[in-house]
Scaffold this motif. Structure first.
Motif, PDB file in Angstrom:
ATOM      1  N   ARG A 325       6.819   8.707  24.777  1.00  0.00           N
ATOM      2  CA  ARG A 325       6.116   8.383  23.338  1.00  0.00           C
ATOM      3  C   ARG A 325       4.918   9.193  23.286  1.00  0.00           C
ATOM      4  O   ARG A 325       4.759   9.675  22.169  1.00  0.00           O
ATOM      5  N   LEU A 326       4.168   9.266  24.057  1.00  0.00           N
ATOM      6  CA  LEU A 326       2.653   9.609  23.829  1.00  0.00           C
ATOM      7  C   LEU A 326       2.774  11.089  24.195  1.00  0.00           C
ATOM      8  O   LEU A 326       2.019  11.849  23.339  1.00  0.00           O
ATOM      9  N   LYS A 327       3.425  11.737  24.921  1.00  0.00           N
ATOM     10  CA  LYS A 327       3.556  13.128  25.174  1.00  0.00           C
ATOM     11  C   LYS A 327       2.171  13.833  25.194  1.00  0.00           C
ATOM     12  O   LYS A 327       2.188  15.063  24.885  1.00  0.00           O
ATOM     13  N   THR A 328       1.275  13.070  25.734  1.00  0.00           N
ATOM     14  CA  THR A 328       0.010  13.812  25.853  1.00  0.00           C
ATOM     15  C   THR A 328      -0.043  14.726  27.335  1.00  0.00           C
ATOM     16  O   THR A 328       0.359  14.259  28.378  1.00  0.00           O
ATOM     17  N   PRO A 329      -0.190  16.044  27.128  1.00  0.00           N
ATOM     18  CA  PRO A 329      -0.159  16.887  28.485  1.00  0.00           C
ATOM     19  C   PRO A 329      -1.130  16.504  29.605  1.00  0.00           C
ATOM     20  O   PRO A 329      -2.274  16.029  29.299  1.00  0.00           O
ATOM     21  N   GLY A 330      -0.552  16.125  30.663  1.00  0.00           N
ATOM     22  CA  GLY A 330      -1.310  15.785  31.877  1.00  0.00           C
ATOM     23  C   GLY A 330      -1.805  14.506  32.016  1.00  0.00           C
ATOM     24  O   GLY A 330      -2.310  13.918  32.555  1.00  0.00           O
ATOM     25  N   LEU A 331      -1.218  13.637  30.911  1.00  0.00           N
ATOM     26  CA  LEU A 331      -1.090  11.938  31.192  1.00  0.00           C
ATOM     27  C   LEU A 331      -0.647  11.864  32.398  1.00  0.00           C
ATOM     28  O   LEU A 331       0.513  12.002  32.995  1.00  0.00           O
ATOM     29  N   ARG A 332      -1.596  10.576  33.001  1.00  0.00           N
ATOM     30  CA  ARG A 332      -0.987  10.097  34.378  1.00  0.00           C
ATOM     31  C   ARG A 332      -1.064   8.521  34.015  1.00  0.00           C
ATOM     32  O   ARG A 332      -2.147   8.059  33.380  1.00  0.00           O
ATOM     33  N   ILE A 333      -0.046   7.944  34.648  1.00  0.00           N
ATOM     34  CA  ILE A 333       0.300   6.594  34.421  1.00  0.00           C
ATOM     35  C   ILE A 333      -0.077   5.953  35.948  1.00  0.00           C
ATOM     36  O   ILE A 333       0.805   6.419  36.747  1.00  0.00           O
ATOM     37  N   ARG A 334      -1.002   5.210  36.333  1.00  0.00           N
ATOM     38  CA  ARG A 334      -1.269   4.807  37.651  1.00  0.00           C
ATOM     39  C   ARG A 334      -1.495   3.465  37.901  1.00  0.00           C
ATOM     40  O   ARG A 334      -1.961   2.543  37.018  1.00  0.00           O
ATOM     41  N   GLN A 335      -0.643   2.798  38.820  1.00  0.00           N
ATOM     42  CA  GLN A 335      -0.807   1.281  39.191  1.00  0.00           C
ATOM     43  C   GLN A 335      -1.641   1.113  40.318  1.00  0.00           C
ATOM     44  O   GLN A 335      -1.937   1.929  41.439  1.00  0.00           O
ATOM     45  N   GLY A 336      -2.190   0.097  40.555  1.00  0.00           N
ATOM     46  CA  GLY A 336      -2.960  -0.623  41.472  1.00  0.00           C
ATOM     47  C   GLY A 336      -2.553  -1.820  42.118  1.00  0.00           C
ATOM     48  O   GLY A 336      -1.802  -2.444  41.243  1.00  0.00           O
ATOM     49  N   TYR A 337      -3.026  -2.430  43.144  1.00  0.00           N
ATOM     50  CA  TYR A 337      -2.677  -3.905  43.512  1.00  0.00           C
ATOM     51  C   TYR A 337      -4.047  -4.396  43.857  1.00  0.00           C
ATOM     52  O   TYR A 337      -4.771  -3.831  44.761  1.00  0.00           O
ATOM     53  N   GLY A 338      -4.119  -5.661  43.538  1.00  0.00           N
ATOM     54  CA  GLY A 338      -5.197  -6.313  43.968  1.00  0.00           C
ATOM     55  C   GLY A 338      -5.051  -7.984  43.472  1.00  0.00           C
ATOM     56  O   GLY A 338      -4.125  -8.247  43.015  1.00  0.00           O
ATOM     57  N   MET A 339      -5.979  -8.595  43.914  1.00  0.00           N
ATOM     58  CA  MET A 339      -5.845  -9.953  43.635  1.00  0.00           C
ATOM     59  C   MET A 339      -7.324 -10.641  43.733  1.00  0.00           C
ATOM     60  O   MET A 339      -8.279  -9.727  44.189  1.00  0.00           O
ATOM     61  N   SER A 340      -7.643 -11.688  43.268  1.00  0.00           N
ATOM     62  CA  SER A 340      -9.011 -12.356  43.224  1.00  0.00           C
ATOM     63  C   SER A 340      -9.429 -12.239  44.626  1.00  0.00           C
ATOM     64  O   SER A 340     -10.767 -11.999  44.961  1.00  0.00           O
ATOM     65  N   GLU A 341      -8.672 -12.341  45.729  1.00  0.00           N
ATOM     66  CA  GLU A 341      -9.273 -12.268  47.142  1.00  0.00           C
ATOM     67  C   GLU A 341      -9.707 -10.944  47.596  1.00  0.00           C
ATOM     68  O   GLU A 341     -10.175 -10.766  48.678  1.00  0.00           O
ATOM     69  N   THR A 342      -9.266 -10.013  46.932  1.00  0.00           N
ATOM     70  CA  THR A 342      -9.554  -8.663  47.198  1.00  0.00           C
ATOM     71  C   THR A 342     -10.641  -7.910  46.216  1.00  0.00           C
ATOM     72  O   THR A 342     -10.883  -6.950  46.448  1.00  0.00           O
ATOM     73  N   THR A 343     -11.346  -8.745  45.588  1.00  0.00           N
ATOM     74  CA  THR A 343     -12.375  -8.236  44.714  1.00  0.00           C
ATOM     75  C   THR A 343     -11.979  -7.604  43.512  1.00  0.00           C
ATOM     76  O   THR A 343     -12.030  -7.828  42.283  1.00  0.00           O
ATOM     77  N   GLN A 344     -11.359  -6.522  43.860  1.00  0.00           N
ATOM     78  CA  GLN A 344     -10.594  -5.567  42.737  1.00  0.00           C
ATOM     79  C   GLN A 344      -9.154  -5.015  43.434  1.00  0.00           C
ATOM     80  O   GLN A 344      -8.859  -5.370  44.423  1.00  0.00           O
ATOM     81  N   ALA A 345      -9.020  -3.911  42.806  1.00  0.00           N
ATOM     82  CA  ALA A 345      -7.723  -3.225  43.408  1.00  0.00           C
ATOM     83  C   ALA A 345      -7.980  -2.720  44.755  1.00  0.00           C
ATOM     84  O   ALA A 345      -8.880  -1.926  45.090  1.00  0.00           O
ATOM     85  N   ILE A 346      -7.288  -3.054  45.648  1.00  0.00           N
ATOM     86  CA  ILE A 346      -7.409  -2.671  47.058  1.00  0.00           C
ATOM     87  C   ILE A 346      -6.570  -1.495  47.184  1.00  0.00           C
ATOM     88  O   ILE A 346      -6.594  -0.746  48.341  1.00  0.00           O
ATOM     89  N   THR A 347      -5.572  -1.226  46.376  1.00  0.00           N
ATOM     90  CA  THR A 347      -4.599   0.106  46.494  1.00  0.00           C
ATOM     91  C   THR A 347      -4.769   0.466  45.120  1.00  0.00           C
ATOM     92  O   THR A 347      -4.854  -0.138  43.939  1.00  0.00           O
ATOM     93  N   PHE A 348      -4.607   1.959  44.954  1.00  0.00           N
ATOM     94  CA  PHE A 348      -4.483   2.741  43.817  1.00  0.00           C
ATOM     95  C   PHE A 348      -3.849   3.994  44.264  1.00  0.00           C
ATOM     96  O   PHE A 348      -4.030   4.695  44.949  1.00  0.00           O
ATOM     97  N   TYR A 349      -3.095   4.333  43.097  1.00  0.00           N
ATOM     98  CA  TYR A 349      -2.315   5.547  43.211  1.00  0.00           C
ATOM     99  C   TYR A 349      -2.949   6.387  41.962  1.00  0.00           C
ATOM    100  O   TYR A 349      -2.853   6.533  41.117  1.00  0.00           O
ATOM    101  N   ASP A 350      -3.766   7.656  42.724  1.00  0.00           N
ATOM    102  CA  ASP A 350      -4.304   8.671  41.975  1.00  0.00           C
ATOM    103  C   ASP A 350      -4.004   9.993  41.921  1.00  0.00           C
ATOM    104  O   ASP A 350      -4.595  10.921  41.937  1.00  0.00           O
ATOM    105  N   SER A 351      -2.705  10.035  42.820  1.00  0.00           N
ATOM    106  CA  SER A 351      -2.135  11.780  42.950  1.00  0.00           C
ATOM    107  C   SER A 351      -1.838  12.450  41.630  1.00  0.00           C
ATOM    108  O   SER A 351      -1.341  11.584  40.751  1.00  0.00           O
ATOM    109  N   ASP A 352      -1.750  13.558  41.566  1.00  0.00           N
ATOM    110  CA  ASP A 352      -1.410  14.080  40.522  1.00  0.00           C
ATOM    111  C   ASP A 352       0.158  14.135  40.284  1.00  0.00           C
ATOM    112  O   ASP A 352       0.656  14.568  39.359  1.00  0.00           O
ATOM    113  N   GLN A 353       0.768  13.892  41.391  1.00  0.00           N
ATOM    114  CA  GLN A 353       2.320  13.950  41.410  1.00  0.00           C
ATOM    115  C   GLN A 353       2.887  12.778  41.139  1.00  0.00           C
ATOM    116  O   GLN A 353       2.653  11.678  41.685  1.00  0.00           O
ATOM    117  N   PRO A 354       3.706  12.296  39.977  1.00  0.00           N
ATOM    118  CA  PRO A 354       4.118  11.165  39.688  1.00  0.00           C
ATOM    119  C   PRO A 354       5.075  10.432  40.702  1.00  0.00           C
ATOM    120  O   PRO A 354       5.860  11.574  41.200  1.00  0.00           O
TER     121      PRO A 354
END
Length: 540
Positions: A325-354
């Motif tokens: 839908r957005l069709k923005t060149p170079g747009l990256r959608i990235r997920q992370g994982y965390g919980m209150s017990e990990t303060t913030q996301a303890i994992t995050f996907y930041d590679s340029d390869q989907p």
């Protein structure tokens, strides 16, 4: 003995975790003084801009007031409010005097606030008009004395503005130093409420060391992404660990944040179009909105280079719809994982390869493993088991109750997943029973207790049923007492009166002859989820 080769390690921790400071309060003082003319927060509704100099001045004056009124190192001060500029100022002021901030949902009922106040024992509470009524009712039902400061003017009570005026001295001098912290790992910076499977929320103790590590990892991400991190439009609630820690992280890095108190579609889209943020920090329901709502096509979202999604899993289908839908060149959608017990996301996907579906790799300085559910043996790649994490982001513990951190420092998450050959993690199921409604954790046991308090309910069980927009909706199965004629609508309304909005039975309520249970009396929720799925299928 654990197979060390199967323990996953994140990148090395950033070398400078503290920016040469000795406390979180000192760090904010240093950062706020660096560029006082820079804009820190923009009110997304009114457009009003607040500079770092303004935040510094008010934080110092509020800290002086708190000190003059007996708030000291180790004291707890609670905040019950929606997102507003006074919120981060209050937190920084608490850090300056060495106190801990307890962050409560402004949507809590008086019953829920009574529980939160009882376990955290705050000396003082800051409250907005939205939560004032419930807080005052809760305070009347607890034993210890609490002073209340209103963010908004209220009859014959102390207001936030009064505090700034009444501080007998200013901490504005360049030589001012915050309250000393001897052990960052022991000093509690924040207390956030995390729902458990056994009933009411637990108080998660987040240390100053946890906060420092989060800020360092955020700076690491900013440096890695470069110009991609310019400004943020933020609608996640700041009492929630995902929103609150992100808000503080942005301020700790001298970046700009556009703040909204709630998600109102046109206001949100207008802010993205007007302020042109490069990053959207969202949760799955907003991702579904961006993917499917026709209103999105009316606005220019071309500035967005990254969409970071957390708090609950985002489906591959929704990711694909947003890309299409957005069709923005170079747009990256990235997920992370965390919980209150990990303060913030303890994992995050930041590679340029989907890589659809992954929650990414470990943050710097963190460790992860997958263990067999029966033996506890550490598993290798592509083997499913319970996810466990260890490192500087793991909480100090809970208030007054058993911690899910084992003797070796591993946090047992209750989530089932695996990691692949690239050391990227995936979530496949939940061992724990929490219902994920939007970004909120809803404990079935709490709703079951409310239902069982109704005089015409014999037994009850609550499950989460899948929903495209919300993730899961709380649904109840109820056994009525003999000769009872109570209706589903009556019971749904009964629950609604006693819980906050995210805990309502939006998935409905059905009567059943008997709740399926194990021989030891545990509810067989899997059987109920299968029953709900069959019932839905039969209606199609």
């Amino acid at each position: 003995m654990a197979n060390e080769s199967n323990i996953v390690r994140g990148p090395p921790a950033p070398e400078d975790l503290t920016l040469g400071t000795r406390s979180v309060g000192e760090l904010f003082l240093k950062v706020f003084r660096q560029s006082p003319a820079s804009v820190a927060i923009i009110d997304g509704v009114t457009g009003r801009e607040h500079t770092y100099g303004e935040l510094l001045e008010q934080s110092l004056h509020l800290a002086a007031y708190l000190h003059d009124h007996g708030v000291r190192t180790g004291d707890v001060v609670a905040i019950v409010s929606e997102n507003r500029v006074e919120y981060p100022i209050t937190i920084v002021a608490l850090f300056l005097v060495g106190a801990s901030g307890a962050l409560f949902n402004p949507g809590y009922t008086s019953r829920e606030l009574t529980h939160a106040l009882t376990i955290t024992q705050p000396k003082l509470v800051f409250v907005s008009a939205q939560a004032r009524g419930a807080l005052y009712r809760a305070c009347r039902s607890i034993r210890h004395q609490i002073s209340i400061i209103n963010y908004d003017a209220y009859e014959r009570s102390t207001s936030y503005a009064d505090c700034l005026r009444r501080s007998s001295r200013s901490f504005d001098a360049p030589s001012f130093m915050p309250a000393p912290v001897t052990d960052l790992a022991e000093a509690v910076a924040l207390i956030v409420m995390s729902s458990g499977t056994t009933g009411l929320p637990k108080g998660v103790l987040i240390s100053q060391a946890n906060v420092m590590a989060t800020f360092a990892n955020f700076r690491y991400a900013v440096q890695k992404q470069g110009p991609a991190f310019r400004s943020f439009v933020e609608i996640l609630p700041w009492y929630h660990v995902a929103g609150g820690i992100m808000m503080l992280s942005v301020l700790s890095a001298n970046l700009r944040k556009v703040a909204l108190a709630k998600f109102e579609p046109r206001t949100y889209l207008s802010c993205v179009e007007r302020y042109r943020p490069s990053v959207l920090n969202i949760v799955p329901p907003i991702a579904v909105f961006l993917a499917k709502h026709p209103m999105v096509d009316e606005y220019d979202l071309s500035s967005v280079e990254m969409i970071a999604c957390g708090a609950a899993p985002l489906s591959k289908e929704v990711e694909e719809l947003i890309y299409a839908r957005l069709k923005t060149p170079g747009l990256r959608i990235r997920q992370g994982y965390g919980m209150s017990e990990t303060t913030q996301a303890i994992t995050f996907y930041d590679s340029d390869q989907p890589k659809l579906g992954t929650i990414g790799g470990l943050r710097p300085g963190q460790f992860g493993k997958v263990i067999d559910l029966d033996t506890g043996r550490t598993l290798g790649p592509h083997q499913r088991g319970e996810l466990c994490f260890k490192g500087s982001l793991i909480m100090k513990g809970y208030i007054g109750t058993e911690s899910p951190i084992d003797a070796d420092g591993w946090l047992h998450t209750g989530d089932i997943g695996y990691y692949d050959d690239d050391r990227d993690f995936f979530i496949v199921d939940r061992l724990k029973e929490l219902i994920k409604y939007k970004a909120f954790q809803v404990p079935p046991a709490e709703l079951e207790a409310v239902l069982l308090s109704h005089p015409e309910v014999k037994d009850a069980a609550v499950i989460g049923v899948p929903d495209d927009r919300a993730g899961e909706l709380p649904m109840a199965y109820v056994v009525r007492k003999d000769d009872s004629n109570v209706s589903p609508q009556e019971l749904i309304a009964y629950v609604e009166q006693k819980v906050s909005t995210e805990k309502r039975l939006r998935g409905g309520l059905q009567f059943i002859g008997e709740i399926p249970k194990t021989a030891s009396g545990k509810i067989l929720r899997r059987a109920l989820r299968d029953l709900a799925a069959r019932s839905k299928q039969s209606k199609l």
